[in-house]
Design a protein around this motif. Structure first.
Motif, PDB file in Angstrom:
ATOM      1  N   CYS A 103      -7.677  28.410  -0.631  1.00  0.00           N
ATOM      2  CA  CYS A 103      -8.963  28.951  -1.034  1.00  0.00           C
ATOM      3  C   CYS A 103      -9.672  29.598   0.142  1.00  0.00           C
ATOM      4  CB  CYS A 103      -9.818  27.899  -1.742  1.00  0.00           C
ATOM      5  SG  CYS A 103     -10.955  27.027  -0.706  1.00  0.00           S
ATOM      6  N   VAL A 104     -10.411  30.648  -0.175  1.00  0.00           N
ATOM      7  CA  VAL A 104     -11.116  31.399   0.857  1.00  0.00           C
ATOM      8  C   VAL A 104     -12.557  31.555   0.391  1.00  0.00           C
ATOM      9  CG1 VAL A 104     -11.244  33.625   2.053  1.00  0.00           C
ATOM     10  CG2 VAL A 104      -9.019  32.671   1.454  1.00  0.00           C
ATOM     11  N   ALA A 105     -13.516  31.317   1.278  1.00  0.00           N
ATOM     12  CA  ALA A 105     -14.916  31.459   0.887  1.00  0.00           C
ATOM     13  C   ALA A 105     -15.750  31.861   2.089  1.00  0.00           C
ATOM     14  CB  ALA A 105     -15.442  30.152   0.302  1.00  0.00           C
ATOM     15  N   ALA A 106     -16.935  32.399   1.798  1.00  0.00           N
ATOM     16  CA  ALA A 106     -17.833  32.787   2.889  1.00  0.00           C
ATOM     17  C   ALA A 106     -19.258  32.500   2.472  1.00  0.00           C
ATOM     18  CB  ALA A 106     -17.675  34.266   3.193  1.00  0.00           C
ATOM     19  N   ARG A 107     -20.061  32.117   3.453  1.00  0.00           N
ATOM     20  CA  ARG A 107     -21.498  32.050   3.204  1.00  0.00           C
ATOM     21  C   ARG A 107     -22.193  32.500   4.482  1.00  0.00           C
ATOM     22  NH1 ARG A 107     -24.552  26.655   2.611  1.00  0.00           N
ATOM     23  NH2 ARG A 107     -23.793  26.516   0.482  1.00  0.00           N
ATOM     24  N   GLY A 108     -22.981  33.548   4.364  1.00  0.00           N
ATOM     25  CA  GLY A 108     -23.609  34.107   5.561  1.00  0.00           C
ATOM     26  C   GLY A 108     -22.529  34.462   6.573  1.00  0.00           C
ATOM     27  N   SER A 109     -22.699  33.961   7.777  1.00  0.00           N
ATOM     28  CA  SER A 109     -21.724  34.306   8.810  1.00  0.00           C
ATOM     29  C   SER A 109     -20.595  33.282   8.906  1.00  0.00           C
ATOM     30  CB  SER A 109     -22.438  34.452  10.153  1.00  0.00           C
ATOM     31  OG  SER A 109     -23.106  33.251  10.451  1.00  0.00           O
ATOM     32  N   LEU A 110     -20.558  32.303   7.980  1.00  0.00           N
ATOM     33  CA  LEU A 110     -19.473  31.317   7.985  1.00  0.00           C
ATOM     34  C   LEU A 110     -18.352  31.761   7.062  1.00  0.00           C
ATOM     35  CD1 LEU A 110     -21.238  27.822   7.531  1.00  0.00           C
ATOM     36  CD2 LEU A 110     -20.696  29.000   9.655  1.00  0.00           C
ATOM     37  N   VAL A 153      -4.500  22.264   6.241  1.00  0.00           N
ATOM     38  CA  VAL A 153      -5.073  23.198   7.201  1.00  0.00           C
ATOM     39  C   VAL A 153      -6.392  23.824   6.738  1.00  0.00           C
ATOM     40  CG1 VAL A 153      -4.456  25.084   8.730  1.00  0.00           C
ATOM     41  CG2 VAL A 153      -2.649  23.854   7.533  1.00  0.00           C
ATOM     42  N   VAL A 154      -7.407  23.769   7.588  1.00  0.00           N
ATOM     43  CA  VAL A 154      -8.676  24.440   7.300  1.00  0.00           C
ATOM     44  C   VAL A 154      -9.090  25.278   8.507  1.00  0.00           C
ATOM     45  CG1 VAL A 154     -11.144  24.146   6.835  1.00  0.00           C
ATOM     46  CG2 VAL A 154      -9.482  22.665   5.689  1.00  0.00           C
ATOM     47  N   TYR A 155      -9.363  26.554   8.250  1.00  0.00           N
ATOM     48  CA  TYR A 155      -9.855  27.437   9.303  1.00  0.00           C
ATOM     49  C   TYR A 155     -11.318  27.763   9.029  1.00  0.00           C
ATOM     50  CZ  TYR A 155      -4.860  28.546   9.978  1.00  0.00           C
ATOM     51  OH  TYR A 155      -3.513  28.493  10.189  1.00  0.00           O
ATOM     52  N   SER A 187     -22.238  21.160   6.528  1.00  0.00           N
ATOM     53  CA  SER A 187     -21.964  20.004   5.677  1.00  0.00           C
ATOM     54  C   SER A 187     -22.705  20.056   4.339  1.00  0.00           C
ATOM     55  CB  SER A 187     -22.276  18.689   6.414  1.00  0.00           C
ATOM     56  OG  SER A 187     -23.589  18.718   6.909  1.00  0.00           O
ATOM     57  N   THR A 188     -23.704  20.953   4.221  1.00  0.00           N
ATOM     58  CA  THR A 188     -24.322  21.077   2.910  1.00  0.00           C
ATOM     59  C   THR A 188     -23.408  21.877   1.988  1.00  0.00           C
ATOM     60  OG1 THR A 188     -25.578  22.837   3.948  1.00  0.00           O
ATOM     61  CG2 THR A 188     -26.805  20.852   3.407  1.00  0.00           C
ATOM     62  N   PRO A 189     -23.067  21.314   0.834  1.00  0.00           N
ATOM     63  CA  PRO A 189     -22.089  21.979  -0.031  1.00  0.00           C
ATOM     64  C   PRO A 189     -22.583  23.307  -0.590  1.00  0.00           C
ATOM     65  CG  PRO A 189     -22.893  19.899  -1.040  1.00  0.00           C
ATOM     66  CD  PRO A 189     -23.573  20.038   0.272  1.00  0.00           C
TER      67      PRO A 189
END
Ligand SMILES: Nc1ncnc2c1ncn2[C@@H]1O[C@H](COP(=O)(O)OP(=O)(O)OP(=O)(O)O)[C@@H](O)[C@H]1O
Ligand SMILES: [Mg+2]
Length: 251
Positions: free
Chosen positions: A158-165, A219-221, A249-251
Motif C-alpha cells: 500500500c502507498v499513501a501520502a498526507r501533506g509532506s509524508l 517493510v515500511v518506507y 502516529s495519528t491515524p
C-alpha cells in the motif's frame, strides 16, 4: 576520488557530506560523521582503491590496524572500492567477544538485507565461505526489491501520502503477526531505523485485526522532508527523532 580526497577519506571526522553547520539539519545521505572508514581501518586490513573517470590510473590506499596509509598507483575501474579483511586481527580481546560464526553470519545477512531494502537500485551479493548466499540484483522499485528480498511470505502493498509524508508498505498478512517488532523493517528517508512509535503506528493501522502488542512483519518506507527528522541522535544511527512525532502516529 583524486588521491588527496582518498587520503582525506581515511582521516577521522573527514566527511564530504557536510560543509556548513546548517547541513546538519537536513541530512539526506547515510553517512555524515566521517568515522566509518578510519574506524574500520583501525581494527582491520583495509584497502581503498579509487579512480576518477578522467584519469587512466587509480590510487590504492592500504591501512593495517590504523596509522598512516601506504599509497600506490593501481590499475582499477573508475569508481571506488573498499575491501576489509581480517576484522579485529589486532584486537584479540574484541575478536574473542564475537559470537558464534552462525550468529555473526546472521547479523551480516541482516545488515545486507537492510542495505538491499534501502537501495533497490544497487546490486548486493552476499557470499559466505566462497559461495553466493544471497543475491539482490538491481531493480527499479522498492516493491520489486521487497518481493525479491522477502521470499517466504506473500506481501500486501500500500502507498499513501498526507501533506509532506509519504508512506509505502509491503507487509505480510496479519495472521503472520508477531509479538515484537523484530520482523518489521522500517526505513525513514531510505535509512533503516528502529522506532517504537512508528512500529506501533503501523500496528495500530490494523485496528482490531491485530491483538494489542502484535506487529505485522516486513517493510515500511516513510519519506518526509529531511529537516523534520534528526538522524544524529544515536551512535549507530539506528534511531532517529521526529520533529513532530504525533503527526505520524495519528491515524
Ligand atoms: N565509494 C565512495 N566514493 C566516493 N567517496 C567516498 C566513497 N566512500 C567514502 N567516500 C568519501 O570518504 C568520506 C569518508 O567516508 P566515511 O564513511 O568515513 O564517512 P561519512 O560517510 O562521511 O560518514 P560516516 O562515518 O557517518 O559513514 C565520505 O564523506 C566521502 O567523501
Ligand atoms: Mg560512510
Amino acid at each position: 576520488m583524486e588521491e588527496d580526497d582518498a587520503r582525506l577519506a581515511l582521516e577521522r571526522h573527514a566527511t564530504s557530506k557536510i560543509s556548513r553547520v546548517e547541513d546538519l539539519l537536513g541530512i539526506a545521505t547515510f553517512g555524515f560523521r566521517g568515522e566509518a572508514l578510519p574506524s574500520i581501518g583501525s581494527v582491520s586490513r583495509l584497502t581503498l582503491a579509487t579512480r576518477v573517470r578522467t584519469s587512466d590510473e587509480g590510487v590504492e590506499l592500504s591501512v593495517a590496524g590504523g596509522g598512516e596509509p601506504s599509497v600506490r598507483p593501481c590499475g582499477c575501474a573508475p569508481g571506488s572500492s573498499v575491501e576489509v579483511r581480517e576484522l579485529f586481527f589486532n584486537v584479540p580481546a574484541r575478536r574473542k567477544f564475537l559470537k558464534s560464526t552462525a550468529t555473526e553470519s546472521a547479523h551480516v545477512g541482516e545488515a545486507v538485507l537492510l542495505a538491499a531494502l534501502a537501495r533497490p537500485d544497487v546490486t548486493f551479493v552476499l557470499a559466505r565461505d566462497g559461495r553466493v548466499a544471497r543475491e539482490y540484483l538491481r531493480v527499479e522499485t522498492r516493491a520489486e526489491r521487497a518481493k525479491q528480498a522477502i521470499v517466504d511470505e506473500s506481501l500486501e502493498s500500500c502507498v499513501a501520502a498526507r501533506g509532506s509524508l509519504h508512506i509505502e508498505a509491503h507487509l505480510a498478512p496479519p495472521e503472520r503477526a508477531r509479538a515484537g517488532a523484530v520482523g518489521l523493517y522500517l526505513f525513514v528517508n531510505g535509512r533503516p531505523v528502529k522506532d517504537r512509535q512508528l512500529a506501533r503506528a503501523v500496528a495500530q493501522a490494523y485496528g482490531s485485526v491485530l491483538e494489542p502488542g502484535r506487529y505485522p512483519g516486513r517493510v515500511v518506507y516513510l519519506d518526509l522532508p529531511p529537516d523534520l527528522v534528526d538522524v544524529n541522535v544515536h551512535p549507530q544511527k539506528a534511531e532517529i527523532r521526529f520533529a513532530d512525532a504525533r503527526a505520524c502516529s495519528t491515524p
